[in-house]
Design a protein around this motif. Structure first.
Motif, short mmCIF file in Angstrom:
data_model
loop_
_atom_site.label_atom_id
_atom_site.label_comp_id
_atom_site.label_asym_id
_atom_site.label_seq_id
_atom_site.Cartn_x
_atom_site.Cartn_y
_atom_site.Cartn_z
N GLY A 177 -27.61 -83.08 -4.33
CA GLY A 177 -26.42 -83.63 -4.97
C GLY A 177 -26.76 -84.68 -6.01
N ILE A 178 -27.77 -85.50 -5.71
CA ILE A 178 -28.18 -86.54 -6.67
C ILE A 178 -28.75 -85.89 -7.94
CG2 ILE A 178 -29.84 -88.40 -7.07
CD1 ILE A 178 -29.52 -89.09 -4.07
N LEU A 179 -29.61 -84.89 -7.77
CA LEU A 179 -30.20 -84.22 -8.94
C LEU A 179 -29.15 -83.46 -9.74
CD1 LEU A 179 -33.65 -82.86 -7.67
CD2 LEU A 179 -33.16 -84.91 -9.00
N LEU A 180 -28.11 -82.99 -9.07
CA LEU A 180 -27.02 -82.30 -9.76
C LEU A 180 -26.02 -83.28 -10.37
CD1 LEU A 180 -26.47 -79.45 -7.16
CD2 LEU A 180 -27.19 -79.13 -9.53
N ARG A 181 -26.28 -84.58 -10.20
CA ARG A 181 -25.45 -85.66 -10.74
C ARG A 181 -24.03 -85.62 -10.19
NH1 ARG A 181 -27.41 -86.05 -17.12
NH2 ARG A 181 -29.63 -86.31 -16.64
N LEU A 182 -23.94 -85.31 -8.93
CA LEU A 182 -22.65 -85.34 -8.25
C LEU A 182 -22.40 -86.73 -7.69
CD1 LEU A 182 -22.91 -81.95 -6.32
CD2 LEU A 182 -21.65 -82.40 -8.43
N THR A 183 -21.14 -87.09 -7.55
CA THR A 183 -20.80 -88.40 -7.00
C THR A 183 -21.05 -88.42 -5.50
OG1 THR A 183 -18.50 -87.72 -6.69
CG2 THR A 183 -19.06 -88.80 -8.77
N GLN A 184 -21.15 -89.62 -4.94
CA GLN A 184 -21.47 -89.75 -3.52
C GLN A 184 -20.39 -89.14 -2.63
OE1 GLN A 184 -24.18 -90.51 -1.99
NE2 GLN A 184 -23.28 -90.32 0.06
N ASP A 185 -19.12 -89.20 -3.06
CA ASP A 185 -18.08 -88.62 -2.21
C ASP A 185 -18.22 -87.10 -2.14
OD1 ASP A 185 -17.25 -88.62 -4.96
OD2 ASP A 185 -15.26 -88.00 -4.30
N ILE A 186 -18.68 -86.45 -3.21
CA ILE A 186 -18.90 -85.00 -3.18
C ILE A 186 -20.09 -84.67 -2.28
CG2 ILE A 186 -19.45 -82.95 -4.54
CD1 ILE A 186 -18.05 -84.25 -6.91
N ILE A 187 -21.15 -85.46 -2.40
CA ILE A 187 -22.32 -85.26 -1.55
C ILE A 187 -21.95 -85.43 -0.08
CG2 ILE A 187 -24.60 -86.18 -0.96
CD1 ILE A 187 -24.89 -86.99 -3.92
N ALA A 188 -21.17 -86.48 0.21
CA ALA A 188 -20.74 -86.72 1.59
C ALA A 188 -19.89 -85.57 2.11
CB ALA A 188 -19.96 -88.03 1.66
N ARG A 189 -18.99 -85.07 1.28
CA ARG A 189 -18.15 -83.92 1.69
C ARG A 189 -19.01 -82.72 1.99
NH1 ARG A 189 -15.09 -81.77 -2.18
NH2 ARG A 189 -13.96 -80.57 -0.63
N ALA A 190 -20.04 -82.48 1.18
CA ALA A 190 -20.93 -81.34 1.41
C ALA A 190 -21.62 -81.44 2.76
CB ALA A 190 -21.97 -81.26 0.28
N ILE A 191 -22.12 -82.62 3.08
CA ILE A 191 -22.82 -82.80 4.36
C ILE A 191 -21.86 -82.64 5.53
CG2 ILE A 191 -24.10 -84.45 5.79
CD1 ILE A 191 -25.30 -85.56 3.19
N VAL A 192 -20.66 -83.19 5.42
CA VAL A 192 -19.67 -83.08 6.50
C VAL A 192 -19.25 -81.62 6.69
CG1 VAL A 192 -17.37 -83.73 7.28
CG2 VAL A 192 -18.86 -85.45 6.24
N LEU A 193 -19.03 -80.90 5.59
CA LEU A 193 -18.67 -79.48 5.70
C LEU A 193 -19.79 -78.68 6.37
CD1 LEU A 193 -16.99 -78.82 2.22
CD2 LEU A 193 -15.86 -79.11 4.44
N LEU A 194 -21.03 -78.99 6.01
CA LEU A 194 -22.17 -78.33 6.64
C LEU A 194 -22.22 -78.64 8.13
CD1 LEU A 194 -24.82 -76.74 6.52
CD2 LEU A 194 -25.96 -78.84 5.76
N GLN A 195 -21.98 -79.89 8.50
CA GLN A 195 -21.99 -80.27 9.91
C GLN A 195 -20.86 -79.58 10.68
OE1 GLN A 195 -21.81 -84.54 9.69
NE2 GLN A 195 -24.01 -84.76 9.36
N ARG A 196 -19.70 -79.48 10.07
CA ARG A 196 -18.59 -78.77 10.72
C ARG A 196 -18.95 -77.32 10.97
NH1 ARG A 196 -13.24 -80.67 7.24
NH2 ARG A 196 -13.21 -82.87 7.87
N PHE A 197 -19.61 -76.72 10.00
CA PHE A 197 -20.01 -75.32 10.16
C PHE A 197 -21.02 -75.17 11.30
CE2 PHE A 197 -23.21 -72.06 9.00
CZ PHE A 197 -22.43 -70.92 9.23
#
Length: 275
Positions: free
Chosen positions: A46-66
């Motif tokens: 997410g950092i290398l893709l220049r995404l904001t921290q809230d998007i990175i956090a959402r990605a990790i939470v969605l992965l954990q939910r899965f």
């Protein structure tokens, strides 16, 4: 003073005890290390893709939910890297700043190559001189990985019931500090550091606690570490957090650094392979 309860859109679905037990039952000796590395890989991408921290956090939470809503045998068709990539792709797609599949695939090719700066992939002592050939993605590889990315994205969506809404504690923590009369930028930075570290916790804190509790736990620990004096009495109850949850979160946040250090020591002798 009546408690300030979290409104409905600031709440998340909480993992059940049955789901946690089911997840732990499928664990092997290395799975905690693998998940920690997988979440760290997602954050780095997410950092290398220049995404904001809230998007990175959402990605990790969605992965954990899965992970908690699916069976281990259902995930065996694809590697940890591909599920991580799919979660970043999905979180960005449902945000104001989507990224292309090619960008995601190129970033993950770099992060899992010999040129990677991630210690669980490539220890610094073995990194040496590497060039773009180490992470070049051919057209054939790109087409294959793109199809895998799309399949994993659909699997994550189905596994989480197509619910991509994630309430995060970042804004809440700033609101709570203002309510407490605290205006220290250093304290706010330390609070955010704890919240970011909580995303990598093997205890899956973002699935077991609501955003208001996560914010309060981070504020309490950051204030104690920084020597910042907060208001007297049980101020956390004003934000609808009880002492038991607060104590658990403070201990959990405080233990993540030791866990991470222990994992890095393991990686020095045996790097992980997130296929």
């Amino acid at each position: 003073m009546a408690p300030i309860s979290a409104v409905e859109h600031l709440r998340n679905p909480i993992v059940t005890a049955e789901q946690l037990m089911k997840l732990k039952a499928s664990d092997d000796d290395q799975i905690a290390s693998v998940r920690f590395a997988q979440f760290q890989l997602t954050s780095s991408a997410g950092i290398l893709l220049r995404l904001t921290q809230d998007i990175i956090a959402r990605a990790i939470v969605l992965l954990q939910r899965f992970l908690v809503s699916s069976r281990s045998e259902d995930r065996k068709g694809f590697g940890h890297k591909t599920y991580s990539a799919a979660s970043i792709y999905l979180a960005a797609k449902t945000s104001p700043t989507p990224v292309s599949a090619r960008s995601v695939i190129n970033v993950y090719a770099y992060l899992t190559s010999k040129a990677s700066l991630l210690k669980f992939v490539q220890p610094a002592s073995d990194r040496g001189s590497t060039g773009p050939t180490e992470y070049y993605v051919s057209e054939g590889s790109y087409e294959r990985e793109r199809q895998q990315l799309f399949i994993c994205e659909s699997m994550i969506l189905a596994g989480i019931g197509f619910d991509t809404q994630v309430a995060l504690p970042y804004t809440l923590s700033l609101t709570y500090m203002q309510a407490l009369g605290v205006s220290s930028s250093k304290l706010a930075q330390r609070v955010f550091e704890h919240l970011n570290a909580g995303l990598l916790s093997p205890q899956l804190l973002y699935l077991t606690h609501q955003p208001n509790a996560l914010a309060v736990g981070a504020i309490y620990l950051a204030a104690r570490e920084s020597g910042v004096k907060l208001v007297e009495q049980n101020w956390w109850e004003v934000f609808d957090v009880d002492r038991e949850d607060l104590g658990f979160l403070v201990l959990s946040y405080g233990s993540i650094a030791n866990f991470a250090t222990a994992e890095r020591e393991k990686w020095k002798s045996k790097p992980l392979i997130l296929d």
